[in-house]
Motif scaffolding. Structure first.
Motif, PDB file in Angstrom:
ATOM      1  N   GLU A  17       2.222   9.147  -5.178  1.00 19.54           N
ATOM      2  CA  GLU A  17       1.360  10.330  -5.077  1.00 19.54           C
ATOM      3  C   GLU A  17       2.159  11.556  -4.645  1.00 19.54           C
ATOM      4  O   GLU A  17       1.976  12.652  -5.182  1.00 19.54           O
ATOM      5  N   GLU A  51       0.795  -1.222   0.000  1.00 21.26           N
ATOM      6  CA  GLU A  51       0.000   0.000   0.000  1.00 21.26           C
ATOM      7  C   GLU A  51       0.832   1.278   0.000  1.00 21.26           C
ATOM      8  O   GLU A  51       0.480   2.236  -0.677  1.00 21.26           O
ATOM      9  N   ARG A  88       2.081   3.471  -3.066  1.00 23.51           N
ATOM     10  CA  ARG A  88       1.149   4.390  -3.737  1.00 23.51           C
ATOM     11  C   ARG A  88       1.310   5.807  -3.200  1.00 23.51           C
ATOM     12  O   ARG A  88       1.253   6.777  -3.946  1.00 23.51           O
TER      13      ARG A  88
END
Length: 95
Positions: free
Chosen positions: A88, A81, A84
């Motif tokens: 970003e 996770e 990401r």
């Protein structure tokens, strides 16, 4: 200002547990990758703790195990996770 990634940094007793990337995480990306590689190869946790985390499982087995488990858990979170959020952040910063 980005935190420099170190190749073989010392580690805290426990890795962060926040739901976001911390400066500690940024400093320890290589540590996390080494832990994931060792896990994939089936390496013994005590050996990994000595080499990667600079801990002595013979002297402090429980403390060393918790440190290894904490950092491995964080590495696995980053691979599932957290990456990401890294992407970003890079996009938001124009990178």
């Amino acid at each position: 200002m980005p935190v420099p990634v170190e190749l073989d940094p010392d580690v805290d007793d426990e890795a962060p547990t926040l739901d976001g990337i911390t400066p500690y995480d940024e400093q320890h990306y290589v540590t996390y990758l080494r832990l994931l590689d060792a896990k994939a190869e089936g390496a013994d946790w005590t050996e990994v703790a000595q080499i990667v985390l600079h801990r002595d499982p013979a002297a402090e087995k429980d403390r060393t195990y918790r440190c290894w488990q904490s950092h491995l858990t964080r590495a696995q979170w980053l691979s599932r996770e957290g990456y990401r959020r890294i992407l970003e952040k890079a996009v938001a910063e124009g990178g």
